[in-house]
Design a protein around this motif. Structure first.
Motif, mmCIF file in Angstrom:
data_model
loop_
_atom_site.group_PDB
_atom_site.id
_atom_site.type_symbol
_atom_site.label_atom_id
_atom_site.label_comp_id
_atom_site.label_asym_id
_atom_site.label_seq_id
_atom_site.Cartn_x
_atom_site.Cartn_y
_atom_site.Cartn_z
ATOM 1 N N PHE A 22 0.834 -1.202 0.000
ATOM 2 C CA PHE A 22 0.000 0.000 0.000
ATOM 3 C C PHE A 22 0.875 1.261 0.000
ATOM 4 O O PHE A 22 0.596 2.228 -0.713
ATOM 5 C CB PHE A 22 -0.916 0.023 1.224
ATOM 6 N N LYS A 23 1.933 1.224 0.778
ATOM 7 C CA LYS A 23 2.831 2.376 0.838
ATOM 8 C C LYS A 23 3.534 2.582 -0.495
ATOM 9 O O LYS A 23 3.674 3.709 -0.973
ATOM 10 C CB LYS A 23 3.851 2.176 1.964
ATOM 11 N N LEU A 24 3.978 1.493 -1.109
ATOM 12 C CA LEU A 24 4.648 1.559 -2.407
ATOM 13 C C LEU A 24 3.764 2.211 -3.452
ATOM 14 O O LEU A 24 4.208 3.049 -4.246
ATOM 15 C CB LEU A 24 5.036 0.151 -2.859
ATOM 16 N N THR A 25 2.490 1.845 -3.457
ATOM 17 C CA THR A 25 1.559 2.341 -4.472
ATOM 18 C C THR A 25 0.865 3.631 -4.041
ATOM 19 O O THR A 25 -0.007 4.127 -4.753
ATOM 20 C CB THR A 25 0.498 1.269 -4.787
ATOM 21 N N ARG A 26 1.228 4.140 -2.871
ATOM 22 C CA ARG A 26 0.632 5.352 -2.314
ATOM 23 C C ARG A 26 -0.881 5.215 -2.109
ATOM 24 O O ARG A 26 -1.654 6.125 -2.402
ATOM 25 C CB ARG A 26 0.948 6.568 -3.184
ATOM 26 N N ALA A 27 -1.265 4.064 -1.596
ATOM 27 C CA ALA A 27 -2.656 3.835 -1.205
ATOM 28 C C ALA A 27 -2.760 4.121 0.284
ATOM 29 O O ALA A 27 -2.315 3.316 1.107
ATOM 30 C CB ALA A 27 -3.068 2.394 -1.516
ATOM 31 N N TYR A 28 -3.305 5.275 0.617
ATOM 32 C CA TYR A 28 -3.329 5.727 1.993
ATOM 33 C C TYR A 28 -4.749 5.714 2.563
ATOM 34 O O TYR A 28 -5.724 5.910 1.831
ATOM 35 C CB TYR A 28 -2.782 7.155 2.096
ATOM 36 N N VAL A 29 -4.837 5.474 3.856
ATOM 37 C CA VAL A 29 -6.124 5.538 4.547
ATOM 38 C C VAL A 29 -6.472 7.006 4.767
ATOM 39 O O VAL A 29 -5.687 7.762 5.348
ATOM 40 C CB VAL A 29 -6.066 4.801 5.895
ATOM 41 N N THR A 30 -7.638 7.408 4.281
ATOM 42 C CA THR A 30 -8.074 8.798 4.435
ATOM 43 C C THR A 30 -8.959 8.920 5.676
ATOM 44 O O THR A 30 -9.973 8.232 5.797
ATOM 45 C CB THR A 30 -8.858 9.280 3.196
ATOM 46 N N ILE A 31 -8.559 9.795 6.583
ATOM 47 C CA ILE A 31 -9.304 10.019 7.819
ATOM 48 C C ILE A 31 -9.769 11.469 7.855
ATOM 49 O O ILE A 31 -8.991 12.393 7.613
ATOM 50 C CB ILE A 31 -8.441 9.697 9.055
ATOM 51 N N VAL A 32 -11.060 11.656 8.132
ATOM 52 C CA VAL A 32 -11.660 12.991 8.179
ATOM 53 C C VAL A 32 -11.618 13.499 9.613
ATOM 54 O O VAL A 32 -12.186 12.879 10.518
ATOM 55 C CB VAL A 32 -13.110 12.965 7.660
ATOM 56 N N GLU A 33 -10.927 14.613 9.816
ATOM 57 C CA GLU A 33 -10.808 15.181 11.164
ATOM 58 C C GLU A 33 -12.019 16.069 11.484
ATOM 59 O O GLU A 33 -12.910 16.262 10.652
ATOM 60 C CB GLU A 33 -9.511 15.985 11.269
ATOM 61 N N ARG A 34 -12.041 16.609 12.685
ATOM 62 C CA ARG A 34 -13.195 17.375 13.162
ATOM 63 C C ARG A 34 -13.474 18.616 12.331
ATOM 64 O O ARG A 34 -14.593 19.072 12.241
ATOM 65 C CB ARG A 34 -12.975 17.771 14.630
ATOM 66 N N ASN A 35 -12.439 19.165 11.724
ATOM 67 C CA ASN A 35 -12.630 20.357 10.897
ATOM 68 C C ASN A 35 -13.014 19.999 9.470
ATOM 69 O O ASN A 35 -12.953 20.847 8.572
ATOM 70 C CB ASN A 35 -11.369 21.215 10.899
ATOM 71 N N ASP A 36 -13.388 18.727 9.257
ATOM 72 C CA ASP A 36 -13.813 18.213 7.953
ATOM 73 C C ASP A 36 -12.692 18.189 6.916
ATOM 74 O O ASP A 36 -12.949 18.023 5.716
ATOM 75 C CB ASP A 36 -14.999 19.019 7.386
ATOM 76 N N GLN A 37 -11.458 18.312 7.346
ATOM 77 C CA GLN A 37 -10.336 18.173 6.437
ATOM 78 C C GLN A 37 -9.898 16.717 6.354
ATOM 79 O O GLN A 37 -9.930 15.990 7.352
ATOM 80 C CB GLN A 37 -9.161 19.047 6.892
ATOM 81 N N ASN A 38 -9.518 16.306 5.144
ATOM 82 C CA ASN A 38 -9.086 14.932 4.924
ATOM 83 C C ASN A 38 -7.571 14.823 5.045
ATOM 84 O O ASN A 38 -6.837 15.659 4.507
ATOM 85 C CB ASN A 38 -9.509 14.448 3.537
ATOM 86 N N PHE A 39 -7.115 13.771 5.708
ATOM 87 C CA PHE A 39 -5.695 13.534 5.872
ATOM 88 C C PHE A 39 -5.374 12.101 5.467
ATOM 89 O O PHE A 39 -6.070 11.157 5.864
ATOM 90 C CB PHE A 39 -5.267 13.771 7.323
ATOM 91 N N GLY A 40 -4.325 11.952 4.663
ATOM 92 C CA GLY A 40 -3.904 10.626 4.231
ATOM 93 C C GLY A 40 -2.914 10.018 5.210
ATOM 94 O O GLY A 40 -1.852 10.586 5.465
#
Length: 259
Positions: free
Chosen positions: A192-210
């Motif tokens: 997953f790291k090699l292919t840049r497949a990241y888990v997207t988590i939505v924080e309280r401010n509605d911003q997405n972080f990989g």
């Protein structure tokens, strides 16, 4: 006596009801990893009609492993987050069903919607030649994908298409389809790291972080115990027995590849 841990096979990925991915927003940070419970699913409903069409594409002996996979299952999804609730519920790697392979590939052909992912970097020299290929798996939410060549010197080789390459994308990530499955099984987090497949988590401010996968744990723990149901390719019905029942009709999706 401690349990002997055997080498993980690709099918082992589907035996646990809730594996866990440990992920980090910053892999260089000393902060504790976030645990994300995931689902892996193997599609067992074979498409007999599309299987016959796929067989006509896989005439090169190096495609035998790829075709045999579809005679026993019809794609898979890996790494779909289940918990925490603020993780986006999309798989990190999806191998497409047989009936969608050509339509998916057409997105990357000249004038296709995703042709720019190839034409704007050095992979153009690989994919715009005379040798035909299939895009067979989507990485994360795209446009990155995995491809397999149907002919030529790279027949049977697996490549990664990435719009912003971070390594030599003209070099296959696996020489054969079975080698690809083994590589995924050996360390899913590393793949997953090699292919840049990241888990997207939505924080309280509605911003997405990989969040970058750093470790894969087979057993999800006591909260989600194993179901005890073993999946075996040998036990999945072989759909080739049904192919002879299919009265072949011309299929518009594979005619391009035949000519």
């Amino acid at each position: 006596m401690s349990q002997i841990r055997h080498k993980r096979t690709f099918l082992d990925l589907f035996e646990n009801s809730r594996p866990v991915l440990k992920v980090k927003f910053d892999t260089n940070s000393t902060a504790e990893s976030t645990e994300v419970e995931i689902e892996n699913k193997l599609e067992k409903n074979i498409d007999a009609k599309e299987l016959r069409n796929l067989e006509k594409l896989c005439i090169n002996p190096n495609l035998k492993e790829f075709f045999n996979f579809y005679t026993k299952c019809n794609g898979f999804t890996l790494g779909t987050p289940v918990l925490p609730e603020n993780a986006q519920k999309r798989p990190l790697l999806s191998q497409l069903p047989a009936n969608y392979l050509i339509k998916f590939t057409e997105l990357y052909l000249p004038k296709g919607k995703l042709a720019w992912t190839i034409d704007l970097n050095k992979t153009k020299t690989l994919y715009r030649g005379e040798n035909k290929w299939l895009a067979f798996a989507q990485v994360d939410d795209g446009p990155a994908c995995l491809t397999i060549f149907l002919e030529g010197e790279y027949a049977g080789n697996i490549f990664l298409v990435n719009p912003q390459p971070h390594f030599n994308t003209l070099k296959p990530i696996a020489k054969t389809f079975d080698d690809f499955l083994d590589r995924v099984a050996k360390d899913p987090a590393a793949f997953f790291k090699l292919t840049r497949a990241y888990v997207t988590i939505v924080e309280r401010n509605d911003q997405n972080f990989g969040y970058v996968p750093v470790e894969y744990i087979d057993n999800g723990g006591i909260l989600f115990p194993e179901k005890g149901e073993k999946i075996s390719l040998e036990n999945i019905r072989t759909e080739r027995d049904k192919v002879e029942e299919y009265n072949e009709k011309r299929n518009k999706w594979w005619r391009f590849w035949k000519n």
